[in-house]
Design an enzyme around this catalytic site. Structure first.
Site, short mmCIF file in Angstrom:
data_model
loop_
_atom_site.label_atom_id
_atom_site.label_comp_id
_atom_site.label_asym_id
_atom_site.label_seq_id
_atom_site.Cartn_x
_atom_site.Cartn_y
_atom_site.Cartn_z
N CYS A 110 22.07 -20.27 11.20
CA CYS A 110 22.60 -21.57 12.03
C CYS A 110 21.30 -21.90 13.18
O CYS A 110 20.71 -21.11 13.78
CB CYS A 110 23.61 -21.19 12.57
SG CYS A 110 24.72 -22.28 13.24
N HIS A 153 30.12 -24.26 6.14
CA HIS A 153 29.41 -23.55 7.10
C HIS A 153 29.47 -25.04 8.10
O HIS A 153 29.97 -24.79 9.35
CB HIS A 153 27.86 -23.25 6.94
CG HIS A 153 27.31 -22.94 8.14
ND1 HIS A 153 26.66 -22.00 7.97
CD2 HIS A 153 27.19 -23.88 9.24
CE1 HIS A 153 25.85 -21.75 9.46
NE2 HIS A 153 26.12 -22.76 10.08
N GLU A 154 29.26 -26.19 7.79
CA GLU A 154 29.26 -27.29 8.81
C GLU A 154 30.77 -27.66 9.12
O GLU A 154 30.87 -27.88 10.54
CB GLU A 154 28.73 -28.36 8.22
CG GLU A 154 27.15 -28.23 7.88
CD GLU A 154 26.37 -27.64 8.98
OE1 GLU A 154 26.57 -27.84 10.25
OE2 GLU A 154 25.45 -26.77 8.67
N HIS A 157 31.94 -25.63 11.82
CA HIS A 157 31.53 -25.97 13.32
C HIS A 157 32.45 -26.96 13.84
O HIS A 157 32.85 -26.89 15.24
CB HIS A 157 30.36 -26.55 13.20
CG HIS A 157 29.03 -25.59 13.06
ND1 HIS A 157 28.90 -24.64 14.19
CD2 HIS A 157 27.93 -25.35 12.39
CE1 HIS A 157 27.84 -23.91 13.76
NE2 HIS A 157 27.28 -24.29 12.65
ZN ZN Z 1 25.66 -23.65 12.08
#
Ligand code: ZN
Length: 183
Positions: A110, A153-154, A157
């Site tokens: 990341c 993953h995004e 966030h």
């Molecule tokens: Zn990340």
């Protein structure tokens, strides 16, 4: 242009907040930020630009990683078959997912994490995402394997979730149940 100096790191509160929906159509400022986020990823994958500005190569970035708590993500990568995924998305939402899981054998990294965190990160093997793209189109994407992992993953966030939250604390390399490995 955005550089690594714009990217906030672990410990910044924006990385742990649930980001706000962007009211559509986006403001000029929001649109231009999302365009810059996509440009940042392209730059980070360009050897010359990357070296010149000391960027870390990335395939995805979310607005909270810039300290901006809005539901915006950019992605730029090719999957194993060479298919290009290049998007700036407002309000992405996973509307359905497989039962089967998938994980990257090399683990995940990341831009907001300046250390190596080892372990398997279980994700859904297949997801369907609805979002609004940079042109203002409502789009629906069916994603699998690597692409599905990057999008998850995004999108994490936007919900204050870091990839390592998913790693098994007792046994980081435990094979997730009902999962496939992605090299
Ligand atoms: Zn990340």
């Amino acid at each position: 242009m955005l550089t690594m100096e714009d990217v906030v790191r672990e410990g910044h509160p924006s990385l742990r907040k649930v980001a706000n929906e962007v009211s559509l159509p986006p403001s000029e400022e929001e649109l231009s930020l999302l365009q810059d986020m996509l440009e940042f990823l392209k730059n980070s994958q360009d050897e010359k630009v990357c070296a010149k500005y000391n960027l870390r190569p990335g395939v995805g970035i979310a607005a909270p990683q810039l300290g901006i708590e809005k539901r915006m993500i950019a992605l730029h990568f090719e999957d194993i078959s060479g298919k290009l995924f290049s998007y700036g998305l407002f309000n992405p939402k996973i509307v359905s997912h497989s039962v089967e899981k998938a994980y990257l054998t090399v683990g995940e990294g990341c831009l907001s994490v300046d250390r190596n965190v080892e372990g398997f990160v279980p994700r859904y093997a297949r997801i369907t995402v609805k979002a609004t793209d940079l042109e203002g189109n409502a789009i629906k994407l069916r994603l699998k394997d690597y692409a599905a992992i990057v999008f998850q993953h995004e999108i994490d966030h936007l919900n204050g979730v870091m990839f390592y939250d998913h790693i098994n604390k007792e046994n980081p390399f435990e094979i997730p149940e009902n999962s496939k490995s992605i090299d």
